[in-house]
Design a protein around this motif. Structure first.
Motif, mmCIF file in Angstrom:
data_model
loop_
_atom_site.group_PDB
_atom_site.id
_atom_site.type_symbol
_atom_site.label_atom_id
_atom_site.label_comp_id
_atom_site.label_asym_id
_atom_site.label_seq_id
_atom_site.Cartn_x
_atom_site.Cartn_y
_atom_site.Cartn_z
ATOM 1 N N ASN A 1 59.924 -15.092 87.509
ATOM 2 C CA ASN A 1 60.181 -14.735 86.117
ATOM 3 C C ASN A 1 58.870 -14.232 85.491
ATOM 4 O O ASN A 1 57.872 -13.998 86.194
ATOM 5 C CB ASN A 1 60.809 -15.905 85.352
ATOM 6 N N GLY A 2 58.855 -14.079 84.192
ATOM 7 C CA GLY A 2 57.664 -13.560 83.538
ATOM 8 C C GLY A 2 56.440 -14.450 83.738
ATOM 9 O O GLY A 2 55.322 -13.949 83.860
ATOM 10 N N HIS A 3 56.678 -15.752 83.778
ATOM 11 C CA HIS A 3 55.545 -16.657 84.000
ATOM 12 C C HIS A 3 54.870 -16.370 85.340
ATOM 13 O O HIS A 3 53.645 -16.435 85.453
ATOM 14 C CB HIS A 3 56.005 -18.116 83.938
ATOM 15 N N PHE B 1 53.723 -16.494 72.997
ATOM 16 C CA PHE B 1 53.580 -15.900 74.328
ATOM 17 C C PHE B 1 52.143 -15.477 74.615
ATOM 18 O O PHE B 1 51.695 -15.544 75.766
ATOM 19 C CB PHE B 1 54.592 -14.770 74.515
ATOM 20 N N VAL C 1 49.768 -9.550 74.321
ATOM 21 C CA VAL C 1 51.184 -9.193 74.402
ATOM 22 C C VAL C 1 51.374 -7.899 73.639
ATOM 23 O O VAL C 1 50.696 -7.653 72.644
ATOM 24 C CB VAL C 1 52.129 -10.268 73.820
ATOM 25 N N THR D 1 57.475 -12.328 71.626
ATOM 26 C CA THR D 1 58.896 -12.616 71.454
ATOM 27 C C THR D 1 59.157 -13.793 70.524
ATOM 28 O O THR D 1 60.265 -13.989 70.054
ATOM 29 C CB THR D 1 59.498 -12.886 72.847
ATOM 30 N N ILE E 1 56.704 -7.773 78.773
ATOM 31 C CA ILE E 1 57.942 -8.405 79.250
ATOM 32 C C ILE E 1 59.074 -8.178 78.260
ATOM 33 O O ILE E 1 60.199 -7.868 78.649
ATOM 34 C CB ILE E 1 57.696 -9.911 79.527
ATOM 35 N N ALA E 2 58.783 -8.294 76.982
ATOM 36 C CA ALA E 2 59.837 -8.108 75.975
ATOM 37 C C ALA E 2 60.007 -6.646 75.582
ATOM 38 O O ALA E 2 61.071 -6.256 75.124
ATOM 39 C CB ALA E 2 59.527 -8.932 74.730
ATOM 40 N N LYS F 1 64.968 -8.502 80.312
ATOM 41 C CA LYS F 1 64.954 -8.133 78.900
ATOM 42 C C LYS F 1 65.370 -6.658 78.793
ATOM 43 O O LYS F 1 66.524 -6.345 79.025
ATOM 44 C CB LYS F 1 63.621 -8.506 78.294
HETATM 45 C C1 LIG Z 1 60.178 -13.702 77.949
HETATM 46 C C2 LIG Z 1 58.715 -13.479 77.826
HETATM 47 C C3 LIG Z 1 57.787 -14.115 78.664
HETATM 48 C C4 LIG Z 1 58.185 -15.147 79.671
HETATM 49 O O1 LIG Z 1 59.057 -14.671 80.610
HETATM 50 P P1 LIG Z 1 59.851 -15.717 81.501
HETATM 51 O O2 LIG Z 1 60.689 -14.849 82.369
HETATM 52 O O3 LIG Z 1 60.644 -16.562 80.555
HETATM 53 O O4 LIG Z 1 58.855 -16.508 82.255
HETATM 54 C C5 LIG Z 1 56.458 -13.797 78.513
HETATM 55 N N1 LIG Z 1 56.038 -12.915 77.606
HETATM 56 C C6 LIG Z 1 56.900 -12.295 76.775
HETATM 57 C C7 LIG Z 1 56.378 -11.325 75.772
HETATM 58 C C8 LIG Z 1 58.254 -12.572 76.860
HETATM 59 O O5 LIG Z 1 59.112 -11.963 76.023
#
Ligand SMILES: *Cc1c(COP(=O)(O)O)cnc(C)c1O
Length: 395
Positions: free
Chosen positions: A65-67, A92, A141, A145, A174-175, A198
């Motif tokens: 995932n994003g992490h 974030f 970022v 989010t 990510i977002a 996303k």
């Molecule tokens: C959703 C998100 C994350 C985390 O992503 P996960 O898949 O939940 O680990 C990190 N940064 C931003 C900006 C996000 O929107």
């Protein structure tokens, strides 16, 4: 009486709405991962991902995932004891900084609060003061989010350049990817992280790290990197079947292929324009409600608002009351006031990815009903204001 029976709508900022086309593409038997269709398909994803990120650089795909993408990006360019400057405009930004600290990196956080973007003059001044060049990377970022803040990443590059500082510029998209305009190469971003669930309209489970030649050079001395997170093999086409250090995420790849086709058919500029119009419709509605009540957009400046997620402040506990009403009575799930104080004063509307005008107008109509049902004071004409934005944008 609940009026929620029917198709539920998850309007949270990720996971986003999954298109039926993506679901159908994933509904199939397990493929051979060594030869044939899946291998071809994986090759084809790379140019399309790079086109969406607007980069000629490389991309590594992880089962994460994003992490996971956060950690992968940091591990490939940093060593324990290195210093980074982590910019925070919400939960974030802090989360990525904490990930770096976990790798043994020294993290200096510049916290710009929860309602305004990075203060680029302050960042420039901080970098100028680092005359020894101890700061190895600046993380930010693009869209946070938790707050709905959109940061100016091109402006951050200008701040680094004005300070004459050689730190890597690392952005979390990510977002925002495939929602808000983002131009990796033109904006001078060295490393960018994204995830599948996303704007890319695919289930959670794929993480992406995009990087340029400067970042690839940093990889040569990076002491944090582990065999699993190493992007070297994962970004080398001839080693495609090792991209994943094991079994490929077969069905995610089929889903992503379909999602990238959908983005390609619409065109990335049109995708950005759609997100822009729908976001402006939401902002117009919230502004109208705010005329006669406590509701307000978390980010006052329109130029610093995300087109993927809108954070709204109401009052404690009316934010949570409204959110719960929309879910229980009308089948629309809004996002919680993640990381905010008090949490029940806030809620978030996700409008990323597979979202169109009828969905957004539906959410806003439901919110209007909820405000009335709960007796929460609010201005009138919100749905009308949103409809006007939609009408004008579609004209
Ligand atoms: C959703 C998100 C994350 C985390 O992503 P996960 O898949 O939940 O680990 C990190 N940064 C931003 C900006 C996000 O929107």
């Amino acid at each position: 009486m609940p009026l929620s029976h029917g198709r539920p709508y998850l309007a949270i900022p990720g996971p986003s709405v999954m298109p039926d086309r993506v679901l159908r593409a994933m509904h199939r038997a397990a493929p051979n991962i060594y030869t044939g269709e899946l291998v071809e398909l994986t090759h084809g994803l790379i140019p399309d991902l790079k086109a969406i990120a607007r980069t000629d650089g490389k991309v590594a795909i992880y089962i994460a995932n994003g992490h996971g993408a956060w950690e992968a990006a940091l591990a490939n360019v940093l060593s324990p004891g290195d210093t980074i400057l982590a910019l925070a405009t919400g939960r974030f930004g802090h989360g990525w900084a904490e990930m770096a600290a976990g790798l043994g990196v020294e993290v200096e956080v510049m916290d710009f609060g929860e309602t305004a973007p990075n203060d680029l003059a302050a960042v420039e001044a901080r970098l100028k003061a680092d005359s020894e060049g101890r700061i190895k990377a600046v993380t930010s970022v693009h869209v946070d989010t938790s707050t709905g803040i959109l940061n100016d990443i091109a402006g951050l590059r200008t701040a680094l350049d004005r300070a004459g500082h050689g730190a890597l510029l690392m952005a979390d998209c990510i977002a925002s990817l495939a929602c808000d305009r983002f131009e990796m190469d033109a904006w001078g971003v060295d490393v960018m992280v994204a995830a599948s669930q996303k704007g890319l309209m695919t289930p959670p489970g794929l993480g992406f790290v995009f990087f340029n030649d400067r970042a690839a050079a940093a990889r040569q001395t990076a002491g944090c990197v582990t065999r699993h997170w190493d992007w070297t093999d994962r970004s080398a086409p001839e080693l495609y079947y090792q991209f994943f250090n094991g079994t490929a995420p077969t069905h995610h790849l089929y889903g992503l292929r379909e999602a990238l086709d959908m983005i390609g058919e619409e065109g990335i500029e049109a995708v950005w324009a759609r997100h822009d119009a729908l976001a402006r419709a939401i902002w117009a509605a919230v502004a109208a409600w705010g005329q006669g009540g406590a509701m307000r957009l978390n980010v006052a400046e329109a130029a610093s608002r995300s087109r993927a997620i809108t954070s709204v402040e109401l009052s404690d506990p009316d934010g949570e009351r409204l959110r719960a009403w929309c879910e229980e009575k009308a089948g629309v799930t809004l996002g919680i006031g993640l990381g905010r104080t008090p949490p029940d004063a806030f809620f978030r509307i996700g409008h990323m990815g597979h979202v169109n005008a009828h969905m957004v107008l539906g959410v806003l109509g439901v919110m209007d009903a909820g405000l009335k049902a709960l007796g929460i004071p609010h201005g009138s004409g919100a749905v009308e204001a949103a409809a006007r934005v939609v009408a004008d944008a579609a004209a």
